[in-house]
Design a protein around this motif. Structure first.
Motif, short mmCIF file in Angstrom:
data_model
loop_
_atom_site.label_atom_id
_atom_site.label_comp_id
_atom_site.label_asym_id
_atom_site.label_seq_id
_atom_site.Cartn_x
_atom_site.Cartn_y
_atom_site.Cartn_z
N PRO A 69 -7.34 5.69 -4.56
CA PRO A 69 -6.79 6.22 -5.81
C PRO A 69 -7.34 7.59 -6.19
O PRO A 69 -6.60 8.47 -6.65
N TRP A 70 -8.67 7.78 -6.04
CA TRP A 70 -9.27 9.04 -6.48
C TRP A 70 -8.81 10.21 -5.60
O TRP A 70 -8.62 11.33 -6.08
N TYR A 71 -8.62 9.95 -4.33
CA TYR A 71 -8.13 10.98 -3.42
C TYR A 71 -6.71 11.40 -3.81
O TYR A 71 -6.39 12.59 -3.84
N GLU A 72 -5.88 10.41 -4.12
CA GLU A 72 -4.51 10.71 -4.53
C GLU A 72 -4.49 11.50 -5.83
O GLU A 72 -3.72 12.46 -5.98
N LEU A 73 -5.34 11.10 -6.78
CA LEU A 73 -5.39 11.81 -8.07
C LEU A 73 -5.85 13.26 -7.89
O LEU A 73 -5.28 14.18 -8.48
N ALA A 74 -6.87 13.45 -7.06
CA ALA A 74 -7.38 14.81 -6.81
C ALA A 74 -6.30 15.71 -6.21
O ALA A 74 -6.16 16.88 -6.57
N LYS A 75 -5.50 15.15 -5.29
CA LYS A 75 -4.42 15.92 -4.67
C LYS A 75 -3.38 16.34 -5.70
O LYS A 75 -2.90 17.48 -5.70
N ILE A 76 -3.04 15.44 -6.60
CA ILE A 76 -2.04 15.74 -7.63
C ILE A 76 -2.54 16.83 -8.56
O ILE A 76 -1.84 17.82 -8.84
N LEU A 77 -3.77 16.68 -9.07
CA LEU A 77 -4.32 17.64 -10.02
C LEU A 77 -4.51 19.02 -9.40
O LEU A 77 -4.27 20.05 -10.04
N LYS A 78 -4.93 19.05 -8.15
CA LYS A 78 -5.12 20.32 -7.45
C LYS A 78 -3.80 21.07 -7.31
O LYS A 78 -3.72 22.28 -7.56
N SER A 79 -2.75 20.36 -6.92
CA SER A 79 -1.45 21.01 -6.74
C SER A 79 -0.81 21.39 -8.07
O SER A 79 0.00 22.32 -8.14
N PRO A 100 -8.87 1.07 -11.15
CA PRO A 100 -8.66 1.51 -9.77
C PRO A 100 -9.64 0.86 -8.79
O PRO A 100 -9.26 0.50 -7.66
N ARG A 101 -10.90 0.72 -9.22
CA ARG A 101 -11.89 0.08 -8.35
C ARG A 101 -11.55 -1.39 -8.14
O ARG A 101 -11.75 -1.93 -7.04
N LEU A 102 -11.02 -2.03 -9.17
CA LEU A 102 -10.65 -3.44 -9.05
C LEU A 102 -9.51 -3.62 -8.05
O LEU A 102 -9.57 -4.49 -7.17
N LEU A 103 -8.47 -2.79 -8.14
CA LEU A 103 -7.34 -2.91 -7.23
C LEU A 103 -7.74 -2.61 -5.78
O LEU A 103 -7.23 -3.23 -4.84
N SER A 104 -8.68 -1.69 -5.62
CA SER A 104 -9.11 -1.32 -4.25
C SER A 104 -9.85 -2.46 -3.55
O SER A 104 -10.04 -2.42 -2.34
N ARG A 105 -10.25 -3.50 -4.31
CA ARG A 105 -10.86 -4.68 -3.68
C ARG A 105 -9.82 -5.50 -2.93
O ARG A 105 -10.15 -6.22 -1.98
N TYR A 106 -8.55 -5.42 -3.37
CA TYR A 106 -7.51 -6.26 -2.80
C TYR A 106 -6.57 -5.50 -1.87
O TYR A 106 -5.92 -6.11 -1.03
N LEU A 107 -6.49 -4.18 -2.04
CA LEU A 107 -5.62 -3.37 -1.19
C LEU A 107 -6.39 -2.16 -0.69
O LEU A 107 -7.18 -1.57 -1.45
N PRO A 108 -6.18 -1.73 0.57
CA PRO A 108 -6.90 -0.56 1.10
C PRO A 108 -6.28 0.75 0.58
O PRO A 108 -5.54 1.43 1.29
N ILE A 109 -6.59 1.08 -0.66
CA ILE A 109 -6.02 2.28 -1.30
C ILE A 109 -7.12 3.31 -1.57
O ILE A 109 -8.31 2.98 -1.57
N VAL A 118 0.84 -1.20 0.00
CA VAL A 118 0.00 0.00 0.00
C VAL A 118 0.88 1.25 0.00
O VAL A 118 0.62 2.22 -0.74
N ILE A 119 1.93 1.25 0.82
CA ILE A 119 2.85 2.39 0.85
C ILE A 119 3.53 2.56 -0.50
O ILE A 119 3.63 3.68 -1.04
N LEU A 120 3.98 1.44 -1.08
CA LEU A 120 4.64 1.48 -2.39
C LEU A 120 3.68 1.98 -3.46
O LEU A 120 4.07 2.76 -4.35
N TYR A 121 2.42 1.56 -3.40
CA TYR A 121 1.41 2.01 -4.37
C TYR A 121 1.30 3.52 -4.38
O TYR A 121 1.30 4.16 -5.43
N GLY A 122 1.17 4.12 -3.19
CA GLY A 122 1.03 5.57 -3.11
C GLY A 122 2.21 6.30 -3.70
O GLY A 122 2.06 7.29 -4.44
#
Length: 513
Positions: free
Chosen positions: A434-444, A423-432, A306-310
């Protein structure tokens, strides 16, 4: 975790250096190639190479499954099993490639499949197309048979920095020789033989190095080693279907262009695609992370995954977004100076490619994590829908509005599969998240991206020539990248970059001393 990050960063850096050389080579060779053979023959070559790309499907997903398996075996230091696995893969692929080649030759010789009808060509162009097809098909088969297995070996052993360094040496030698060759104004058939021969030499070079690098590497002539491949077939079938769908998505655009609007329009599409594809390939953070993901999954270290994914997601998207946005803003000037103003098809056209490659950037980390965890079967249905949507809209809109309709079709298919589903598929297997991370990137990223566009608009008012605008872009680009560094990257990421920069600086100083 630090060791995995080090491996990924080194692999990404070496891959970037290799691709930068490829980009420089392409900038020089594409105009030379086009002048040597003419616009229509160059377009035909693009279409044929796209068609020949389907030969990679004879791999049937074996190399992808083998890569993952080698990663697991390497983690347990089972080198003899790796040797048997590779030998079995080569024997298995050899039988498929031979059968596939015979099948294709029969289809074309008895006119079951006609290139004339498939590509919408006739006369001498059809004869030339058939000759090119068989020449390139032979060399592509060699690359699939040996080149794919060697790539699996280096990736599975987490030796991608070494592999990328070998690629770097090869590309420098190939680029220099190809530029000199094009200056002699060769025919399109001679170019096909030259490129195919260089590809074969690359495979021989990689194989010789692999024998020295991995002392335990041997090739067994016993066909019984094929048994080691059989347990992977269930996974390889999924990889094959994914490869098949990806090939349809990436290769059929040129076939549709050839059939609907003509091969002469293929270069226009290709130049816009290359503008974004080549730099995007230089930034392969997600691809470089696959061996590390596989090793963590094998050791059941899910929190570390999960850390590596982020980290991988942020680095992959930020690096690509920074470069791709800059290329889009200056796309008219770049294409004009590179190949000519007549090949710039408008900002809507290049903007569509920008959006497409941003989608690919978004999907890259999700795709690598899903495949490393052997969860790729869940991708098959949405990928099939991607192909159906892509082809249907590309053909319908291609007839109506030409090139724009074809790229719109590709975008429409990818929006469903890559943007939403994976992203929805991967979130079934790992507590990630993705949309929150993407929003942070685009905003900055909004402020530096918007500021770059404003500065470009101002320089367009001041300067009238493309060369002057691009000259000012060198200064503007440095300021833009520095602004991204300050505003988009986190303080932890900036400290990591500074640490790596200081470390490489000390390394080179020691070498000089």
């Amino acid at each position: 975790m630090v060791g995995y990050i080090e491996k990924i960063s080194l692999s990404a850096v070496t891959n970037s250096l290799t691709t930068i050389i490829s980009v420089i080579s392409s900038i020089i060779t594409v105009p030379l190639f086009m002048r040597a053979v003419g616009l229509e023959d160059y377009g035909l070559y693009l279409v044929i190479t796209s068609l020949v790309g389907f030969v990679s499907l004879t791999d049937i997903g074996i190399t992808a499954a083998v890569t993952n398996k080698i990663g697991y075996l390497a983690a347990e230091k089972k080198y003899e099993e790796i040797t048997w696995l590779l030998s079995g893969a080569i024997w298995f692929l050899l039988s498929i490639v031979v059968l596939f080649g015979i099948f294709l030759v029969i289809l074309f010789l008895v006119d079951i499949i006609s290139l004339n009808l498939l590509l919408g060509i006739s006369g001498n162009t059809a004869t030339l197309a058939q000759n090119l097809f068989f020449i390139l098909l032979f060399f592509a088969a060699v690359n699939v048979l040996i080149g794919g297995i060697l790539n699996s070996l280096f990736r599975g052993m987490n030796e991608m920095p070494t592999y990328n360094t070998l690629q770097f040496i090869y590309i420098i030698l190939y680029s220099a020789s190809f530029i000199l060759f094009l200056l002699s104004k060769p025919s399109i058939t001679q170019i096909a033989f030259f490129q195919g021969g260089c590809l074969s030499l690359r495979v021989i070079f990689l194989f010789a190095f692999a024998k020295r690098r991995f002392y335990w590497l041997k090739f067994t002539k016993k066909l019984v080693c094929i048994r080691d491949i059989l347990p992977l077939l269930s996974h390889s079938l999924s990889f094959f279907l994914l490869s098949f769908f990806n090939s349809l998505i990436s290769k059929t655009d040129f076939l549709v262009i050839s059939h609907i609007v003509g091969v002469a329009f293929a270069p226009i599409y290709s130049f816009a695609d290359k503008l974004f594809r080549l730099p995007a390939q230089a930034i392969q953070v997600s691809d470089a992370s696959l061996p590390s993901i596989t090793a963590l999954h094998q050791l059941h270290r899910y929190n570390d995954m999960v850390i590596l994914y982020g980290r991988v997601l942020r680095m992959h998207i930020i690096f690509r977004l920074t470069i791709l946005w800059f290329l889009f803003v200056y796309s008219q000037e770049i294409i004009t100076i590179w190949v000519g103003k007549e090949f710039f098809y408008g900002y809507l056209f290049t903007g569509s490619f920008l959006f497409l490659y941003l989608i690919y950037s978004w999907v890259g980390p999700h795709f690598e994590f899903i495949n490393a965890m052997f969860k790729q079967k869940a991708e098959l249905v949405p990928m099939a829908m991607n192909v159906a949507i892509n082809l249907a809209i590309s053909i319908l809109l291609g007839i109506k509005i030409g090139l724009l309709g074809i790229i719109f079709g590709t975008l429409a298919g990818n929006l469903f599969t890559n943007v939403i589903y994976l992203p929805r598929l991967l979130s079934r297997y790992l507590p990630i998240r993705p949309w929150y991370e993407l929003a942070k990137i685009l905003k900055s990223f909004f402020f530096p991206g918007f500021l770059l566009w404003v500065v470009y608009y101002v320089t367009n008012i001041i300067f009238s020539e493309a060369m002057h605008i691009l000259f000012s872009a060198s200064v503007v680009g440095c300021a833009y990248v520095f602004l991204v560094y300050l505003l988009v990257f986190s303080s932890e990421e900036r400290r990591f970059f500074l640490f790596k920069l200081q470390r490489y600086s000390r390394f080179f100083q020691q070498k000089v001393v």
